[in-house]
Design an enzyme around this catalytic site. Structure first.
Site, PDB file in Angstrom:
ATOM      1  N   SER A  48      96.199 -20.194  60.630  1.00  0.00           N
ATOM      2  CA  SER A  48      96.033 -19.405  61.748  1.00  0.00           C
ATOM      3  C   SER A  48      97.431 -19.094  62.071  1.00  0.00           C
ATOM      4  CB  SER A  48      95.191 -19.750  62.798  1.00  0.00           C
ATOM      5  OG  SER A  48      95.197 -20.856  63.094  1.00  0.00           O
ATOM      6  N   HIS A  82      94.275 -14.534  56.218  1.00  0.00           N
ATOM      7  CA  HIS A  82      93.617 -14.964  57.551  1.00  0.00           C
ATOM      8  C   HIS A  82      92.454 -14.029  57.819  1.00  0.00           C
ATOM      9  CE1 HIS A  82      94.604 -15.543  61.869  1.00  0.00           C
ATOM     10  NE2 HIS A  82      94.043 -16.629  61.367  1.00  0.00           N
ATOM     11  N   GLU A 118      93.945 -10.469  57.470  1.00  0.00           N
ATOM     12  CA  GLU A 118      95.310 -10.426  57.436  1.00  0.00           C
ATOM     13  C   GLU A 118      95.956 -10.760  55.943  1.00  0.00           C
ATOM     14  OE1 GLU A 118      96.827 -10.641  61.912  1.00  0.00           O
ATOM     15  OE2 GLU A 118      96.539 -12.406  60.788  1.00  0.00           O
ATOM     16  N   ASN A 136      97.115 -13.145  66.241  1.00  0.00           N
ATOM     17  CA  ASN A 136      97.418 -14.383  67.050  1.00  0.00           C
ATOM     18  C   ASN A 136      98.671 -14.245  67.986  1.00  0.00           C
ATOM     19  OD1 ASN A 136      95.004 -15.958  66.472  1.00  0.00           O
ATOM     20  ND2 ASN A 136      95.712 -16.992  64.815  1.00  0.00           N
TER      21      ASN A 136
HETATM   22  N1  3HC Z   1      76.832 -14.068  61.108  1.00  0.00           N
HETATM   23  C1  3HC Z   1      76.458 -13.165  60.989  1.00  0.00           C
HETATM   24  N2  3HC Z   1      76.181 -12.086  61.913  1.00  0.00           N
HETATM   25  C2  3HC Z   1      76.515 -12.450  63.163  1.00  0.00           C
HETATM   26  C3  3HC Z   1      77.344 -13.814  63.499  1.00  0.00           C
HETATM   27  C4  3HC Z   1      77.443 -14.534  62.356  1.00  0.00           C
HETATM   28  N3  3HC Z   1      77.927 -15.561  62.634  1.00  0.00           N
HETATM   29  N4  3HC Z   1      77.570 -13.784  64.847  1.00  0.00           N
HETATM   30  C5  3HC Z   1      76.954 -12.420  65.348  1.00  0.00           C
HETATM   31  N5  3HC Z   1      76.450 -11.675  64.435  1.00  0.00           N
HETATM   32  C6  3HC Z   1      75.929 -10.609  64.473  1.00  0.00           C
HETATM   33  C7  3HC Z   1      74.536 -10.437  65.247  1.00  0.00           C
HETATM   34  O1  3HC Z   1      73.791 -10.747  64.454  1.00  0.00           O
HETATM   35  C8  3HC Z   1      74.582  -9.180  66.092  1.00  0.00           C
HETATM   36  O2  3HC Z   1      74.265  -8.174  64.785  1.00  0.00           O
HETATM   37  P1  3HC Z   1      73.530  -6.790  65.867  1.00  0.00           P
HETATM   38  O3  3HC Z   1      74.126  -5.949  66.490  1.00  0.00           O
HETATM   39  O4  3HC Z   1      73.225  -5.833  64.278  1.00  0.00           O
HETATM   40  O5  3HC Z   1      72.304  -7.462  66.236  1.00  0.00           O
HETATM   41  C9  3HC Z   1      76.109  -8.856  66.457  1.00  0.00           C
HETATM   42  O6  3HC Z   1      76.877  -9.730  65.324  1.00  0.00           O
HETATM   43  C10 3HC Z   1      76.575  -9.073  67.538  1.00  0.00           C
HETATM   44  O7  3HC Z   1      76.174 -10.495  67.935  1.00  0.00           O
HETATM   45  P2  3HC Z   1      75.855 -10.863  69.377  1.00  0.00           P
HETATM   46  O8  3HC Z   1      74.679  -9.753  69.834  1.00  0.00           O
HETATM   47  O9  3HC Z   1      75.094 -12.170  69.470  1.00  0.00           O
HETATM   48  O10 3HC Z   1      76.730 -11.164  70.445  1.00  0.00           O
HETATM   49  P3  3HC Z   1      78.058 -10.046  70.553  1.00  0.00           P
HETATM   50  O11 3HC Z   1      77.315  -8.666  70.955  1.00  0.00           O
HETATM   51  O12 3HC Z   1      78.289 -10.517  72.068  1.00  0.00           O
HETATM   52  O13 3HC Z   1      78.916 -10.203  69.758  1.00  0.00           O
HETATM   53  C11 3HC Z   1      80.994 -11.108  68.835  1.00  0.00           C
HETATM   54  C12 3HC Z   1      79.438 -11.267  69.382  1.00  0.00           C
HETATM   55  C13 3HC Z   1      80.835 -10.382  67.585  1.00  0.00           C
HETATM   56  C14 3HC Z   1      81.450 -12.408  68.539  1.00  0.00           C
HETATM   57  C15 3HC Z   1      81.711 -10.283  69.950  1.00  0.00           C
HETATM   58  O14 3HC Z   1      81.651 -10.857  71.215  1.00  0.00           O
HETATM   59  C16 3HC Z   1      83.183 -10.110  69.657  1.00  0.00           C
HETATM   60  O15 3HC Z   1      83.561  -9.312  68.673  1.00  0.00           O
HETATM   61  N6  3HC Z   1      84.002 -11.061  70.105  1.00  0.00           N
HETATM   62  C17 3HC Z   1      85.421 -10.966  69.974  1.00  0.00           C
HETATM   63  C18 3HC Z   1      85.674 -12.288  68.827  1.00  0.00           C
HETATM   64  C19 3HC Z   1      87.197 -12.464  68.225  1.00  0.00           C
HETATM   65  O16 3HC Z   1      87.983 -11.957  68.998  1.00  0.00           O
HETATM   66  N7  3HC Z   1      87.192 -12.889  67.161  1.00  0.00           N
HETATM   67  C20 3HC Z   1      88.628 -13.238  66.705  1.00  0.00           C
HETATM   68  C21 3HC Z   1      89.206 -14.680  67.483  1.00  0.00           C
HETATM   69  S1  3HC Z   1      90.733 -15.099  66.976  1.00  0.00           S
HETATM   70  C22 3HC Z   1      90.442 -15.723  65.316  1.00  0.00           C
HETATM   71  O17 3HC Z   1      89.428 -15.937  64.886  1.00  0.00           O
HETATM   72  C23 3HC Z   1      91.910 -16.187  64.582  1.00  0.00           C
HETATM   73  C24 3HC Z   1      92.018 -17.613  64.354  1.00  0.00           C
HETATM   74  O18 3HC Z   1      92.989 -17.981  63.636  1.00  0.00           O
HETATM   75  C25 3HC Z   1      91.758 -18.459  65.568  1.00  0.00           C
END
Ligand code: 3HC
Length: 427
Positions: free
Chosen positions: A141, A162, A174, A212
């Site tokens: 990352s 990534h 990415e 990031n």
């Molecule tokens: N696998 C499969 N499906 C999943 C899942 C998983 N692990 N997690 C969630 N889902 C699905 C759910 O089933 C749901 O599907 P539906 O809409 O068809 O019912 C959908 O995703 C939404 O999930 P939830 O209802 O549980 O929750 P939210 O609506 O709050 O969404 C989230 C959750 C997708 C995590 C949303 O909050 C989001 O997009 N957050 C931002 C995440 C982000 O910024 N990620 C990047 C982080 S930085 C990174 O990763 C880089 C690294 O280097 C650090």
């Protein structure tokens, strides 16, 4: 003769483009299991390698659960197809603790601990035991991709892939293109990303890549805002969700990705860029030293019951703190197009379109930072930044040559038909 060489090259390249059929993912944690899942879902044979057998068991269980969520969406009216999809995808995944058993594949994606030396050691070993054609990729990352691959011979077949958490949901990949990577490898990586359902953007091997690099200042500014007592963490989170349309606030996101990961990414970015926006944050250091790492330990900025978001925030509070929206967004658009440190537009480490796509698909933003700057108006942005800079002296709000130039030319964004993007229709 030349024609023949041309034909052979074309043939070998297109053969290679279709050639990723077997994948090994080294590292069975959250990211590794997500990567294995999307590859298996796409019909590829995957092996997950981890030195800890209990992590492999956990990975299999979580993949099974997540595949069921996907199956419900894809085949919602057909329970037989749902079961078949899960069963077939699972049957394509093997697990092992022995990397040597898994080295003979088309693509190896590394997703182990975020430390340089273990990553280097792994690739040096793989370089000796994998066949010629195997392509290597790191899911790092924040560490330099070049540094990770410095000891291998196949530098032309090595780069960064990534992914974003949760991998099965976030649509971005990415692709980190190093200078020594061959065009053929780059094409294979882009094609493979597409084959596992991702939209790929390209970035050079620059600190933090796109997402990031932009999430770092956002998260750091939010933490400092809270540390100073300017706003509560709840209000900052609500502010970013209701004021900016982000799916999570910065404290929810920090808890979700892990405070240790957040701290590590900021440290690396600080070391590599010397940009004061990434300087250490005492509150973050304290929480990490207390083991409050977020959802995975049951406590971070919020508390979690059985690691499930008990402390979810009301999405409809009217007490949103809009000022943090301006602060956080300004810092991101600034990093995206400023002169001295970065990155993206002026140094052409990534294109404006790819930066915007990255933030929309990798972090769920409704608009990318550069689209948003055009939307709000570059003249408005310039004056907001000037005020913030005057009041805070924080260099993240300092003047941006690109912004000053566009404003001086009367290119204010959507309202004038041109800004970072051109909105004028061609006749
Ligand atoms: N696998 C499969 N499906 C999943 C899942 C998983 N692990 N997690 C969630 N889902 C699905 C759910 O089933 C749901 O599907 P539906 O809409 O068809 O019912 C959908 O995703 C939404 O999930 P939830 O209802 O549980 O929750 P939210 O609506 O709050 O969404 C989230 C959750 C997708 C995590 C949303 O909050 C989001 O997009 N957050 C931002 C995440 C982000 O910024 N990620 C990047 C982080 S930085 C990174 O990763 C880089 C690294 O280097 C650090």
């Amino acid at each position: 003769m030349n024609k023949l060489i041309g034909f052979t090259r074309k043939f070998s390249s297109s053969a290679a483009l279709n050639s990723v059929k077997t994948v090994t993912v080294v590292g069975g944690g959250l990211m590794g299991s997500g990567i294995a899942q999307v590859a298996a879902q796409a019909g590829q044979n995957v092996t997950i390698v981890d030195i800890k057998p209990e992590l492999l068991d956990h990975a299999q269980k979580s993949i099974q659960n997540n595949l069921q969520r996907v199956a419900k969406k894809v085949h919602k009216d057909d329970p037989i197809k749902m079961e078949q999809f899960v069963k077939e995808s699972i049957s394509r995944i093997k697990i092992t603790t022995n990397v040597e058993e898994a080295a003979n594949v088309d693509l190896i994606v590394e997703a182990i601990v975020e430390k340089l030396e273990p990553k280097q050691e792994l690739f040096n070993k793989l370089d000796k035991i994998s066949p010629e054609h195997t392509i290597f990729a790191t899911n790092t990352s924040s560490i330099s991709v070049n540094a990770i691959g410095s000891g291998i011979k196949r530098k032309d077949r090595f780069g960064g892939l990534h992914f974003f958490n949760p991998v099965p949901v976030m649509r971005l990949l990415e692709v980190i293109k190093t200078e020594s990577m061959s065009e053929e490898t780059y094409k294979i990586m882009m094609e493979w990303g597409k084959s596992v359902g991702k939209t790929c953007i390209t970035c050079k091997d620059t600190p933090g890549f796109v997402v990031n690099r932009l999430l770092g200042p956002y998260s750091a500014e939010a933490l400092r805002l809270y540390e100073r007592g300017d706003a509560s963490k709840e209000d900052i989170d609500i502010g970013m969700k209701l004021g900016a349309g982000y799916p999570m606030g910065p404290f929810e996101l920090a808890d979700y990705t892990g405070l240790d990961t957040n701290k590590y990414v900021l440290e690396v970015l600080h070391k590599l860029t010397n940009n004061p926006v990434f300087r250490p944050i005492p509150l973050l250091d304290k929480m990490v030293s207390e083991g409050k790492l977020g959802v995975k330990t049951g406590e971070g900025f919020y508390k979690y019951k059985k690691y499930k978001g008990e402390a979810r925030l009301a999405r409809t509070s009217t007490n949103a703190f809009q000022c943090c929206v301006v602060l956080c967004q300004s810092s991101q658009a600034n990093i995206a197009c400023e002169d001295p440190y970065c990155i993206l537009v002026t140094k052409s480490d990534a294109s404006a379109k790819d930066i915007d796509t990255a933030m929309k698909l990798g972090a769920g933003y409704p608009m990318g930072p550069l689209e948003l700057a055009d939307f709000t108006g570059l003249d408005t942005k310039q004056s907001v930044l000037a005020t913030l800079y005057k009041e805070t002296q924080n260099p993240v709000f300092g003047p941006i040559a690109l912004l000053d130039k566009l404003v001086a030319e009367g290119k204010f964004g959507r309202k004038t038909g041109e800004g970072i993007y051109n909105y004028l229709e061609k006749i």
